[in-house]
Write an enzyme that holds these catalytic residues in place. Structure first.
Site, short mmCIF file in Angstrom:
data_model
loop_
_atom_site.label_atom_id
_atom_site.label_comp_id
_atom_site.label_asym_id
_atom_site.label_seq_id
_atom_site.Cartn_x
_atom_site.Cartn_y
_atom_site.Cartn_z
CG HIS A 162 0.10 -12.32 7.89
ND1 HIS A 162 -0.81 -12.45 8.90
CD2 HIS A 162 0.92 -11.32 8.26
CE1 HIS A 162 -0.53 -11.58 9.85
NE2 HIS A 162 0.51 -10.87 9.48
NE ARG B 268 2.65 1.15 -0.96
CZ ARG B 268 3.41 1.59 0.02
NH1 ARG B 268 3.38 2.86 0.37
NH2 ARG B 268 4.22 0.79 0.66
CD GLU C 190 5.90 8.53 2.41
OE1 GLU C 190 5.75 7.32 2.35
OE2 GLU C 190 5.51 9.21 3.38
CB CYS D 52 13.79 4.92 2.20
SG CYS D 52 12.33 5.94 2.39
CG ASP E 201 3.02 5.85 0.07
OD1 ASP E 201 1.99 5.30 -0.33
OD2 ASP E 201 3.53 5.61 1.18
C1 PEP Z 1 7.42 4.56 0.46
O1 PEP Z 1 6.27 5.00 0.39
O2 PEP Z 1 8.16 4.43 -0.52
C2 PEP Z 1 7.97 4.15 1.76
C3 PEP Z 1 9.23 3.84 1.91
O3 PEP Z 1 7.09 4.05 2.77
P1 PEP Z 1 6.12 2.80 2.98
O4 PEP Z 1 6.41 1.81 1.91
O5 PEP Z 1 6.39 2.29 4.34
O6 PEP Z 1 4.78 3.44 2.84
MG MG Z 2 5.23 5.50 2.23
#
Ligand code: PEP
Ligand code: MG
Length: 858
Positions: A479, A753, A718, A790, A743
């Site tokens: 947070h 990560r 991913e 993304c 991911d």
């Molecule tokens: C990713 O894994 O790059 C992704 C966009 O999903 P999140 O970060 O929500 O796991």
């Molecule tokens: Mg992801």
């Protein structure tokens, strides 16, 4: 080099590079009072201990933190790395020699990880001590800075007249019963030195025996060589005129712990006080050094931006409370009314933030109110009051227990909530006691450093004075990090523990984008950074003024730049920054704060509202719920798993609870036609069967509703298997891929990560990741389909030309990054991008990839 001058003089050569410290100043009386022997200490800057004299390795301690060498002259030199390092049980140490081995000056003895020792031991000070004081007539320590293997640290004159004291003649010979060693780490240097000092008070010979091993109790080296562990049975033998007194004193000394606190030995069952035994081989890979540079501290990038300022350490003083109270009813009433007052405060704070359109922070304080109604927490407090504790004591115990439980969970997000519990717990405690924590006076240009900042601390920070903060705890999704991002304050989480010892007022530079804190910069360097800050701000302004224009390469190739969003507010915020739609709606974020599942209608309404917030025809890509791993959803609890990132996560949760997935599919279908062009994608697809099953569920729901034909269905790439088998996936009835590089990088490199120590290596510009993306683009384009990205890399302007060159058709970024990403596309031709991409996938490291693209800071 020779270390012997004439026959009676010996030089000890620096075993480490560092600064010499007089042994008397070592903060451990056993060394400072020379109970182990005379010598010198080094504050080390290097991490490989070298032999200071030629000789034989007499012993390497089981915890690999100390080694003794005996020269041909009979000089015994103990090298003891750090203080209290025996407790580390070998972690971070790697022995390079074995007992019995001959070594020459400068040979490597023990390699150790400076960072790990600095963090876990009392001190890094490394002692070089002559343990057989009788063998020397003087030791002259040097001063200043020394270089390992080169400089002299002490000159010794050998005591040639001295001879080992001969065996005692006459007197009694006595032996004890077996004595159990109670010390948690056995007879390491400190208790061994105490034992020697005690034994030397007697004229008798004193011997320790364990099985066939014996040691002279007046020789520290002999005792340490025996490697006596907790629970070992030792028989003490004495022989001489004061044999009885010596035996009693030594046995009494050993059983009472030789000056150490020793938990009682168990009668049976596991010994929880023992420091884990060290295996024959030490742990090979200890905690990896975070940075080779003592002036550079690494953490996790929590909120981007550069902060230049002076350190202020933020400590929380404890509120003093009475432990017991007499009237339970009164205490219960006090607690209830303090909770009520705290709830009122929270609701006022929440409304203020809502009025300021700060919904994210308002939601955090709403969550705090929920914590205060948690029956578990209240139960812990009530039962303590029932047992006679005062309300403040009971409450503090309750919220700390509750927070510790959360902090112990493997899940980073839940563990992050421990901080919220402590924060709101403290709020009630202040109400209960009337003792308010003083808000410290914060000077201008402050970089705050703390173990942790509570959301309340962060939300009430004086933005005009705080230019950045770093916490040793927390990760990028805590947070605190979320609030920092929303306040636009640069922040680093999970920074190295040594940050807490940086003196107040020290000038530092905090890079929230890289997750670093740098000290000891020259004026010129600081001036350079300030100038860079100005350039970055000017470029930001320029990019913003062109944000509404398309992202087209110099030769006319258009890339769609869209936004990653977590809800309606984000969609609205993204539009003025130039978003051309939404490439990722993290649908799990929308309902994060809820205790019960949203109905189909509620979801449909929300998706419709978001679709309407976009311009007609713009894409809205909705990702179905992505829970599990590090993303919990209160109304969808996932049983604890050994490896949550490899367990029931993403679409697998939907397969496990098909009604949840089916409801969401129906809600998305119902939102179609609201203006935006709708897309849906499934997270964590790993196999063709995953995809087919997910698609079948979608098709069944669409058929049942007789709608949804205009919604395109895609895969989130991913998991590396999707990139490797991109051709087979592209041949399926799939409309597009969207690459989640966060991911994908993590799974490709097998690195968590969110791990603070691995963060720097989890770089999506790793050629392995880029190759997977390139392969997927080719496979999709061959079928006339498209690929978006993304994950976080799409928001990295430096990576943009490479991603475009690999063939990405769409870049979905964090909202603030949109103008800069568009500008990065416009800076290149498609041919240049392709050339960069071709080079990038041939690179060997992410650093080589990044070196291909200059960072444009304006
Ligand atoms: C990713 O894994 O790059 C992704 C966009 O999903 P999140 O970060 O929500 O796991
Ligand atoms: Mg992801």
């Amino acid at each position: 080099m020779t270390q012997t001058l004439a026959s009676t003089r010996v030089q000890l050569i620096a075993p480490l590079t560092g600064i010499l410290v007089p042994i008397e100043m070592v903060p451990d009386p056993v060394f400072a009072k020379k109970m182990v022997g005379d010598g010198i200490s080094i504050d080390p800057l290097s991490g490989v201990l070298l032999a200071p004299i030629d000789g034989e390795v007499v012993n390497v301690q089981p915890a690999k933190h100390a080694v003794t060498i005996r020269s041909a002259d009979g000089l015994e030199v103990l090298l003891h790395i750090g203080l209290d390092t025996v407790r580390m049980g070998g972690k971070g140490f790697q022995a390079k020699v074995k007992a019995g081995q001959q070594v020459s000056v400068g040979d490597e003895l023990i390699a150790f990880d400076l960072d790990t020792v600095a963090k876990e031991a009392l001190s890094l000070l490394t002692q070089v001590v002559v343990t057989n004081s009788d063998a020397i007539s003087s030791l002259t320590p040097m001063t200043g800075m020394v270089t390992a293997g080169q400089d002299v640290v002490a000159e010794i004159v050998l005591n040639q007249a001295s001879a080992e004291a001969g065996p005692v003649v006459g007197g009694r010979a006595l032996s004890s019963e077996a004595v159990l060693i109670p010390n948690p780490t056995g007879l390491h240097a400190r208790p061994a030195a105490t034992l020697v000092a005690l034994a030397k008070q007697f004229d008798s010979d004193i011997t320790l025996r364990r099985g066939d091993d014996t040691a002279n109790a007046k020789s520290i080296m002999a005792i340490m060589s025996m490697a006596v562990a907790r629970g070992d049975k030792i028989i003490v033998s004495t022989h001489g005129p004061d044999a009885e007194a010596a035996l009693n004193a030594v046995v009494e000394g050993i059983t009472s712990g030789l000056g150490e606190d020793c938990p009682p030995l168990p009668l049976g069952g596991p010994d929880t006080a023992a420091v884990p035994a060290v295996d024959a081989e030490p742990e090979r890979v200890s905690e990896a050094p975070r940075s080779g540079d003592p002036n550079l501290l690494l953490g996790v990038a929590a909120s981007p931006g550069l902060g230049v300022g002076q350190v202020m350490q933020l400590h929380h003083e404890d509120i003093v409370v009475a432990e017991f109270a007499t009237d339970k009813h009164l205490e219960r009433r006090k607690l209830n009314s303090a909770i009520d007052r705290a709830l009122l405060d929270l609701s006022a704070l929440q409304s203020r933030l809502e009025k300021e359109s700060d919904e994210q922070n308002a939601a955090i304080f709403a969550a705090h109110a929920t914590i205060l109604q948690d029956p578990d927490l209240l139960d812990i407090a009530s039962s303590a009051i029932e047992k006679g504790n005062s309300a403040p004591f009971a409450w503090r115990g309750a919220f700390q227990t509750y927070a510790d439980r959360l902090a112990g969970l493997k899940n980073e997000i839940l563990a992050g909530r421990a901080n919220d519990v402590r924060d709101v717990g403290q709020r009630v405690l202040e109400e209960l006691t009337g003792q308010r924590r003083e808000k410290p006076e914060i000077p201008e240009n402050t970089i705050l450093i703390a173990e942790d900042l509570t959301p309340s601390d962060t939300a009430t920070l004086d933005r005009s004075r705080v230019v950045g903060f770093a916490t040793t705890s927390g990760g990028a999704s805590s947070h605190v990090a979320i609030i920092a991002r929303s306040l636009d304050i640069p922040a680093v989480a999970g920074i190295e523990g040594r940050a807490l010892s940086i003196a107040d007022g020290t000038r530092v530079v905090l890079d929230g984008g890289k997750g670093t804190l740098q000290m000891n910069l020259s004026d010129a360097q600081i001036d350079g950074i300030v100038a860079r800050q100005r350039r970055i701000a000017a470029k930001r302004e320029r990019d913003l003024s062109h944000a509404g224009e398309p992202a087209t390469t110099t030769d006319g190739h258009q890339v769609h730049v869209v936004a990653n969003i977590g809800g309606l507010q984000d969609a609205q915020d993204a539009m003025p920054l130039g978003a051309e739609g939404v490439g990722l709606l993290r649908s799990e974020f929308v309902f994060l704060g809820r205790q019960s599942a949203p109905s189909e209608q509620e979801q449909a309404t929300l998706y419709t509202d978001i679709a309407k917030a976009l311009k007609p025809g713009q894409p809205l890509v909705i990702r179905t719920l992505d829970v599990g791993g590090d993303k919990p959803l209160p109304y969808l609890p996932i049983p604890a798993e050994e490896n949550p990132f490899l367990g029931v996560r993403g679409v697998r949760v939907g397969f496990d609870r098909p009604e949840v997935l089916r409801t969401q599919c129906r809600a998305i279908i119902k939102a179609a036609g609201a203006g935006a062009e709708l897309f849906v994608m499934f997270p964590m697809i790993a196999t063709i069967d995953d995809w087919r099953f997910a698609k079948q569920i979608w098709d069944e729901e669409a058929a049942a509703l007789g709608a949804g034909a205009d919604v395109k269905v895609g895969i989130m790439m991913e998991v590396p298997s999707v990139g490797v088998m991109a051709e087979q996936f592209a041949a399926e009835d799939v409309a597009f891929f969207s690459v989640g590089t966060n991911d994908l990088t993590s799974y490709t490199l097998a690195m968590d990560r969110g791990h603070p120590k691995l963060a720097a290596q989890v770089d999506p510009c790793n050629p392995a990741v880029l190759k997977l993306i390139g392969q997927a683009c080719d496979a999709l384009h061959a079928k006339g389909k498209w690929l978006g990205i993304c994950g976080g890399v799409a928001s990295d302007p430096q990576a943009v030309p490479i991603l475009v060159g690999l063939g990405a058709d769409e870049l979905s970024c964090s909202i603030p990054a949109i103008p800069a990403v568009k500008a990065a596309v416009r800076a290149y031709s498609l041919d240049q991008c392709k050339a960069l991409a071709a080079k990038a996938i041939k690179c060997s490291t992410p650093a080589e990839v990044r070196a291909l693209v200059p960072v444009d800071e304006g």
